[in-house]
Scaffold this active site. Sequence first.
Site, PDB file in Angstrom:
ATOM      1  N   ILE A  13       0.829  -1.210   0.000  1.00  0.00           N
ATOM      2  CA  ILE A  13       0.000   0.000   0.000  1.00  0.00           C
ATOM      3  C   ILE A  13       0.864   1.262   0.000  1.00  0.00           C
ATOM      4  CG2 ILE A  13      -0.349   0.262   2.517  1.00  0.00           C
ATOM      5  CD1 ILE A  13      -2.884   0.826  -0.359  1.00  0.00           C
ATOM      6  N   SER A  35      12.401   1.104   6.060  1.00  0.00           N
ATOM      7  CA  SER A  35      12.131  -0.154   5.379  1.00  0.00           C
ATOM      8  C   SER A  35      13.220  -1.154   5.742  1.00  0.00           C
ATOM      9  CB  SER A  35      12.102   0.057   3.859  1.00  0.00           C
ATOM     10  OG  SER A  35      11.875  -1.184   3.222  1.00  0.00           O
ATOM     11  N   LYS A  89      -5.397   1.681   7.656  1.00  0.00           N
ATOM     12  CA  LYS A  89      -6.444   0.856   8.248  1.00  0.00           C
ATOM     13  C   LYS A  89      -5.947  -0.577   8.364  1.00  0.00           C
ATOM     14  CE  LYS A  89      -8.062  -1.919   5.832  1.00  0.00           C
ATOM     15  NZ  LYS A  89      -7.771  -3.092   4.913  1.00  0.00           N
ATOM     16  N   ASP A 167      -9.849  -8.195   6.739  1.00  0.00           N
ATOM     17  CA  ASP A 167      -8.945  -7.128   6.257  1.00  0.00           C
ATOM     18  C   ASP A 167      -9.628  -6.335   5.135  1.00  0.00           C
ATOM     19  OD1 ASP A 167      -6.175  -5.815   6.083  1.00  0.00           O
ATOM     20  OD2 ASP A 167      -6.555  -6.487   4.038  1.00  0.00           O
TER      21      ASP A 167
HETATM   22  P1  NAP Z   1       2.570  -5.655   2.933  1.00  0.00           P
HETATM   23  O1  NAP Z   1       2.691  -5.520   1.464  1.00  0.00           O
HETATM   24  O2  NAP Z   1       2.719  -7.000   3.554  1.00  0.00           O
HETATM   25  O3  NAP Z   1       3.636  -4.638   3.539  1.00  0.00           O
HETATM   26  C1  NAP Z   1       3.730  -4.424   4.876  1.00  0.00           C
HETATM   27  C2  NAP Z   1       5.095  -3.763   5.133  1.00  0.00           C
HETATM   28  O4  NAP Z   1       5.122  -3.342   6.476  1.00  0.00           O
HETATM   29  C3  NAP Z   1       6.265  -4.718   4.991  1.00  0.00           C
HETATM   30  O5  NAP Z   1       6.661  -4.836   3.662  1.00  0.00           O
HETATM   31  C4  NAP Z   1       7.312  -4.043   5.871  1.00  0.00           C
HETATM   32  O6  NAP Z   1       7.916  -3.013   5.125  1.00  0.00           O
HETATM   33  C5  NAP Z   1       6.479  -3.344   6.934  1.00  0.00           C
HETATM   34  N1  NAP Z   1       6.523  -4.033   8.216  1.00  0.00           N
HETATM   35  C6  NAP Z   1       6.100  -5.275   8.511  1.00  0.00           C
HETATM   36  N2  NAP Z   1       6.288  -5.538   9.799  1.00  0.00           N
HETATM   37  C7  NAP Z   1       6.843  -4.403  10.330  1.00  0.00           C
HETATM   38  C8  NAP Z   1       7.285  -4.039  11.646  1.00  0.00           C
HETATM   39  N3  NAP Z   1       7.190  -4.884  12.670  1.00  0.00           N
HETATM   40  N4  NAP Z   1       7.803  -2.803  11.807  1.00  0.00           N
HETATM   41  C9  NAP Z   1       7.903  -1.933  10.779  1.00  0.00           C
HETATM   42  N5  NAP Z   1       7.507  -2.225   9.522  1.00  0.00           N
HETATM   43  C10 NAP Z   1       6.998  -3.450   9.316  1.00  0.00           C
HETATM   44  O7  NAP Z   1       1.186  -5.098   3.459  1.00  0.00           O
HETATM   45  P2  NAP Z   1       0.236  -4.025   2.763  1.00  0.00           P
HETATM   46  O8  NAP Z   1      -0.672  -4.702   1.811  1.00  0.00           O
HETATM   47  O9  NAP Z   1       1.012  -2.864   2.315  1.00  0.00           O
HETATM   48  O10 NAP Z   1      -0.681  -3.658   4.014  1.00  0.00           O
HETATM   49  C11 NAP Z   1      -0.208  -2.856   5.067  1.00  0.00           C
HETATM   50  C12 NAP Z   1      -1.415  -2.234   5.747  1.00  0.00           C
HETATM   51  O11 NAP Z   1      -2.096  -1.436   4.779  1.00  0.00           O
HETATM   52  C13 NAP Z   1      -2.426  -3.272   6.250  1.00  0.00           C
HETATM   53  O12 NAP Z   1      -2.954  -2.859   7.477  1.00  0.00           O
HETATM   54  C14 NAP Z   1      -3.494  -3.281   5.180  1.00  0.00           C
HETATM   55  O13 NAP Z   1      -4.768  -3.599   5.708  1.00  0.00           O
HETATM   56  C15 NAP Z   1      -3.447  -1.836   4.703  1.00  0.00           C
HETATM   57  N6  NAP Z   1      -3.922  -1.660   3.315  1.00  0.00           N
HETATM   58  C16 NAP Z   1      -3.481  -2.465   2.310  1.00  0.00           C
HETATM   59  C17 NAP Z   1      -4.006  -2.308   1.025  1.00  0.00           C
HETATM   60  C18 NAP Z   1      -3.541  -3.139  -0.135  1.00  0.00           C
HETATM   61  O14 NAP Z   1      -4.073  -2.968  -1.252  1.00  0.00           O
HETATM   62  N7  NAP Z   1      -2.577  -4.026  -0.005  1.00  0.00           N
HETATM   63  C19 NAP Z   1      -4.959  -1.326   0.789  1.00  0.00           C
HETATM   64  C20 NAP Z   1      -5.327  -0.479   1.813  1.00  0.00           C
HETATM   65  C21 NAP Z   1      -4.805  -0.665   3.077  1.00  0.00           C
HETATM   66  P3  NAP Z   1       9.375  -3.175   4.505  1.00  0.00           P
HETATM   67  O15 NAP Z   1       9.285  -4.381   3.609  1.00  0.00           O
HETATM   68  O16 NAP Z   1       9.582  -1.899   3.786  1.00  0.00           O
HETATM   69  O17 NAP Z   1      10.277  -3.386   5.680  1.00  0.00           O
END
Ligand code: NAP
Length: 309
Positions: A13, A35, A89, A167
């Site tokens: 995201i 990151s 969120k 989610d």
């Molecule tokens: P994701 O692709 O799995 O990415 C999450 C990122 O968070 C990881 O790549 C890592 O970043 C970082 N992270 C993980 N654990 C961490 C920790 N303990 N401390 C600091 N950074 C940490 O997940 P995502 O899809 O982006 O989703 C993240 C959030 O956004 C969720 O709550 C989700 O509900 C929300 N969201 C997602 C979408 C979507 O389309 N995917 C849409 C709206 C909202 P680095 O790899 O850079 O270290």
Amino acid sequence: MAFRLGIIGLGKIAQDQHLPVVAKNGDFKLAAVVSSRAADLGVPAFRTPGELFASGIKLDAVSLCMPPEPRFAIARDALDHGLHVLMEKPPTPTMGELDAIAKHAASRQRILFTTWHSQYNAAVDEAKRLLSGKRVTRLHVSWKEDVRHWHPGQEWIWEPGGFGVFDPGINAFSIVTKILPQPIFVQAAELETPANKSTPIAARITFKPSWNESARLTADLDWRQTGEQSWNIDVATADGLELQLRKGGTELYVGGVLKTAAPMAEYEGIYAHFADLLRSGASHVDGAPLQLVSDCFMMGRRSETAAFL
Ligand code: NAP
């Protein structure tokens, strides 16, 4: 002058929305990222939030774009370092953490902004306006998508605190809690959970109204839908109004006729709202969608389904 922003967590995201939307918003200037991977965005990059906060780099605010589980501690540390905080969120895995972080932000006189991206649609605003003062007799949420397409390789969604099908489902709930004129409560929930996972892959929910009339209020969430995806919300009222929100809240039909449709600009709306909050000095904390999800787990009956491979 632009607010100096740090983005923490460069997952899907952050890359799809936060980075490009911040880049074109003159109210913000990306000033740092955190990151665990190498990041070359032309601004200082840190491996952990702790390293960022200890660096002394000048920031006004941070956006937390990691999964919900570690958010509380990162938000607390950011607030303690004098930063305002925007949270993706869902803001936290539990209501207890959300209440505590909201109080902490107030005590530190910093701004806390819990974002719900699906709320930032003209069709959702119009639905809220049309439903104002009405008595809802029927609500049905049908939120069905393909988890393999939208969450490839994301293991956290299957862990406790990762929400499973809630989610995406919480996005629907964030629309429902915004547009309905009165609150609804969870009456019952069936949580279909794969034999090898901790969180549900599908859920059927019955809600009950807070008002003193009967109403049929249901939601059907499913992560196994291939082909066309369904992000639909239907609402009917006692005086005969029939609303259909389609495509995740980007289109509104009234009585079957398209009334509002606008190109998706959810994150543009989020950052415009954040800039307003930063200028006015007010927090915006909305726990209603998280409360509904929390209550689904509280009232839910778990049933086991095929392992997810
Ligand atoms: P994701 O692709 O799995 O990415 C999450 C990122 O968070 C990881 O790549 C890592 O970043 C970082 N992270 C993980 N654990 C961490 C920790 N303990 N401390 C600091 N950074 C940490 O997940 P995502 O899809 O982006 O989703 C993240 C959030 O956004 C969720 O709550 C989700 O509900 C929300 N969201 C997602 C979408 C979507 O389309 N995917 C849409 C709206 C909202 P680095 O790899 O850079 O270290």
